[in-house]
Design an enzyme around this catalytic site. Structure first.
Site, PDB file in Angstrom:
ATOM      1  N   ALA A  19       1.089  -0.557  -0.132  1.00  0.00           N
ATOM      2  CA  ALA A  19      -0.441  -0.040  -0.165  1.00  0.00           C
ATOM      3  C   ALA A  19       0.996   1.397   0.053  1.00  0.00           C
ATOM      4  O   ALA A  19       2.208   1.587   0.436  1.00  0.00           O
ATOM      5  CB  ALA A  19      -0.961  -0.207   1.612  1.00  0.00           C
ATOM      6  N   GLU A  58       4.518  -5.222   7.236  1.00  0.00           N
ATOM      7  CA  GLU A  58       3.442  -4.481   8.110  1.00  0.00           C
ATOM      8  C   GLU A  58       4.260  -4.241   9.318  1.00  0.00           C
ATOM      9  O   GLU A  58       3.913  -2.505   9.876  1.00  0.00           O
ATOM     10  CB  GLU A  58       2.234  -4.824   8.108  1.00  0.00           C
ATOM     11  N   GLU A 118      -0.863  -9.443  -0.393  1.00  0.00           N
ATOM     12  CA  GLU A 118      -2.289  -9.372   0.270  1.00  0.00           C
ATOM     13  C   GLU A 118      -3.014  -9.680  -0.868  1.00  0.00           C
ATOM     14  O   GLU A 118      -4.027 -10.253  -1.068  1.00  0.00           O
ATOM     15  CB  GLU A 118      -2.912  -8.361   0.333  1.00  0.00           C
ATOM     16  N   GLY A 171       0.678  -4.747   0.716  1.00  0.00           N
ATOM     17  CA  GLY A 171      -1.025  -5.384   0.246  1.00  0.00           C
ATOM     18  C   GLY A 171      -0.940  -5.898  -1.203  1.00  0.00           C
ATOM     19  O   GLY A 171      -1.657  -6.351  -1.192  1.00  0.00           O
TER      20      GLY A 171
HETATM   21  N1  COA Z   1       4.436   3.305  -0.480  1.00  0.00           N
HETATM   22  C1  COA Z   1       5.273   4.261  -1.061  1.00  0.00           C
HETATM   23  N2  COA Z   1       5.792   4.512  -1.884  1.00  0.00           N
HETATM   24  C2  COA Z   1       6.504   3.653  -1.983  1.00  0.00           C
HETATM   25  C3  COA Z   1       6.244   2.260  -1.710  1.00  0.00           C
HETATM   26  C4  COA Z   1       5.579   2.403  -0.679  1.00  0.00           C
HETATM   27  N3  COA Z   1       4.453   0.789  -0.796  1.00  0.00           N
HETATM   28  N4  COA Z   1       7.051   1.109  -1.867  1.00  0.00           N
HETATM   29  C5  COA Z   1       8.375   2.289  -2.620  1.00  0.00           C
HETATM   30  N5  COA Z   1       7.566   2.975  -2.724  1.00  0.00           N
HETATM   31  C6  COA Z   1       9.124   4.010  -3.542  1.00  0.00           C
HETATM   32  C7  COA Z   1      10.134   5.114  -2.940  1.00  0.00           C
HETATM   33  O1  COA Z   1       9.763   6.033  -1.774  1.00  0.00           O
HETATM   34  C8  COA Z   1      10.724   5.538  -3.914  1.00  0.00           C
HETATM   35  O2  COA Z   1      10.384   6.890  -4.208  1.00  0.00           O
HETATM   36  P1  COA Z   1      11.671   8.147  -4.906  1.00  0.00           P
HETATM   37  O3  COA Z   1      12.023   7.624  -6.234  1.00  0.00           O
HETATM   38  O4  COA Z   1      10.360   9.185  -4.719  1.00  0.00           O
HETATM   39  O5  COA Z   1      11.922   8.011  -3.428  1.00  0.00           O
HETATM   40  C9  COA Z   1      10.385   4.455  -5.411  1.00  0.00           C
HETATM   41  O6  COA Z   1       8.901   3.727  -4.364  1.00  0.00           O
HETATM   42  C10 COA Z   1      11.414   3.037  -5.234  1.00  0.00           C
HETATM   43  O7  COA Z   1      11.519   2.947  -4.838  1.00  0.00           O
HETATM   44  P2  COA Z   1      13.429   2.551  -3.571  1.00  0.00           P
HETATM   45  O8  COA Z   1      12.984   2.194  -1.771  1.00  0.00           O
HETATM   46  O9  COA Z   1      13.828   3.773  -3.879  1.00  0.00           O
HETATM   47  O10 COA Z   1      13.437   1.420  -4.233  1.00  0.00           O
HETATM   48  P3  COA Z   1      14.688  -0.092  -2.952  1.00  0.00           P
HETATM   49  O11 COA Z   1      14.751  -1.032  -4.466  1.00  0.00           O
HETATM   50  O12 COA Z   1      15.809   1.046  -2.489  1.00  0.00           O
HETATM   51  O13 COA Z   1      13.665  -0.518  -2.242  1.00  0.00           O
HETATM   52  C11 COA Z   1      12.310  -2.247  -1.270  1.00  0.00           C
HETATM   53  C12 COA Z   1      12.351  -1.328  -2.699  1.00  0.00           C
HETATM   54  C13 COA Z   1      11.141  -2.278  -1.682  1.00  0.00           C
HETATM   55  C14 COA Z   1      12.995  -2.366  -0.404  1.00  0.00           C
HETATM   56  C15 COA Z   1      11.920  -0.217  -0.942  1.00  0.00           C
HETATM   57  O14 COA Z   1      11.025   0.510  -1.555  1.00  0.00           O
HETATM   58  C16 COA Z   1      10.632  -0.843   0.514  1.00  0.00           C
HETATM   59  O15 COA Z   1      10.576  -1.064   1.233  1.00  0.00           O
HETATM   60  N6  COA Z   1       9.621  -0.357   0.145  1.00  0.00           N
HETATM   61  C17 COA Z   1       8.081  -0.706   0.946  1.00  0.00           C
HETATM   62  C18 COA Z   1       7.782  -2.014   1.440  1.00  0.00           C
HETATM   63  C19 COA Z   1       6.587  -2.013   2.247  1.00  0.00           C
HETATM   64  O16 COA Z   1       6.924  -1.843   3.880  1.00  0.00           O
HETATM   65  N7  COA Z   1       5.272  -2.912   1.560  1.00  0.00           N
HETATM   66  C20 COA Z   1       4.252  -3.006   2.393  1.00  0.00           C
HETATM   67  C21 COA Z   1       4.073  -1.613   2.938  1.00  0.00           C
HETATM   68  S1  COA Z   1       1.982  -1.614   3.874  1.00  0.00           S
END
Ligand code: COA
Length: 261
Positions: free
Chosen positions: A67, A133, A113, A110
């Protein structure tokens, strides 16, 4: 059919493909995407020429990385009680025809899910799944406690939800979270070939088999769905959640300030 955050592609072979199209944020599921997907599922369910759906993500990094945290950080108990994602995933599980998630890259929170509400999950070498989460101060409140338990069993579901650890493709396949893992170049072909094989069979029989399978599976009871939403609502109002999500969002801001965003 045209939508802001997803693309719906029809094929001349009897199925449609739904592409999550926010690659800049790893296809994170925001409210607009929930609305778009919900409208698309209703339209596609009512189209007799669509006998199956394949879902995939735009870009080469993610199916859906969860999400959208920039929206989640602002959600409160009233939002949780609307069962925004939970309601969408129920609609997806109830889609009358077979659904296949073709999962490239990150499929988290999400996104996981959502994939769990599909009938089949195919991954590629770079697939990473997980329910992170609790690291953000919330629970997986849109079906994972139920559907993940049904798919990988109670011990593994608890391990994944309590630790929030990310699971690579090979382990996903070993624990049954992915039906199979193939090379990334073959992922869509593999999903399409399976869809072709399904569509050779009796439409009526496949539809009724899905009804029977859904009835027999660990489907989410409405009361359980609301329990997850109420718990989510409690976490949504916590200071801990705000701090943890703000930390994620500020990492992004820091990147922009450094000029590498
Ligand atoms: N919500 C909003 N933005 C998100 C996102 C999310 N769930 N997951 C990734 N993004 C965005 C990042 O903020 C980033 O944006 P930016 O380029 O404007 O800074 C872009 O997507 C790329 O992600 P980034 O974190 O730079 O890539 P990465 O390869 O370093 O890491 C992940 C990838 C997936 C490990 C990391 O993005 C992450 O931990 N995301 C959240 C995952 C999460 O907790 N999901 C569950 C939410 S309930």
């Amino acid at each position: 059919m045209s939508y802001e955050t997803i693309e719906v592609r029809s094929t001349d072979e009897g199925w449609a493909e739904v592409v999550f199209n926010r690659p800049d944020v790893l296809n994170a599921l925001n409210l607009q995407m929930v609305k778009d997907l919900s409208a698309a599922l209703e339209a596609l369910a009512g189209d007799a020429s669509v006998r199956g759906l394949i879902f995939h993500g735009a870009g080469d990094k993610a199916f859906v990385a969860g999400a959208d945290i920039s929206e989640l950080v602002e959600r409160k108990v009233d939002d949780a009680l609307m069962a925004i994602n939970a309601g969408l995933f129920q609609k997806l599980e109830d889609f009358p025809r077979p659904t296949i998630a073709a999962i490239r890259g990150y499929c988290l929170g999400g996104g996981s899910e959502l994939a769990l509400a599909c009938d089949l999950r195919y991954g590629s070498d770079d697939t990473v799944m997980g329910q992170p989460e609790v690291k953000l101060g919330i629970i997986p409140g849109a079906g994972a406690p139920h559907r993940l338990t049904g798919v990988v069993g109670t011990g593994m579901a608890r391990e994944l939800i309590f630790t929030g650890r990310l699971v690579k493709a090979e382990e996903c396949a070993r624990i049954g979270l992915l039906n199979r893992v193939v090379a990334v170049e073959s992922l869509l072909d593999e999903a399409r070939n399976t869809m072709r094989a399904i569509l050779k069979n009796s439409d009526l029989a496949v539809r009724l088999a899905k009804v029977a399978l859904n009835a027999a599976s660990n489907s989410v009871d409405r009361r359980h769905m609301m329990l997850e939403c109420i718990s989510q609502g409690i976490t949504f109002e916590s200071e801990d959640k705000r701090e943890r999500m703000t930390r994620f969002l500020e990492r992004k801001k820091a990147k922009e300030e450094r000029g590498d965003g």
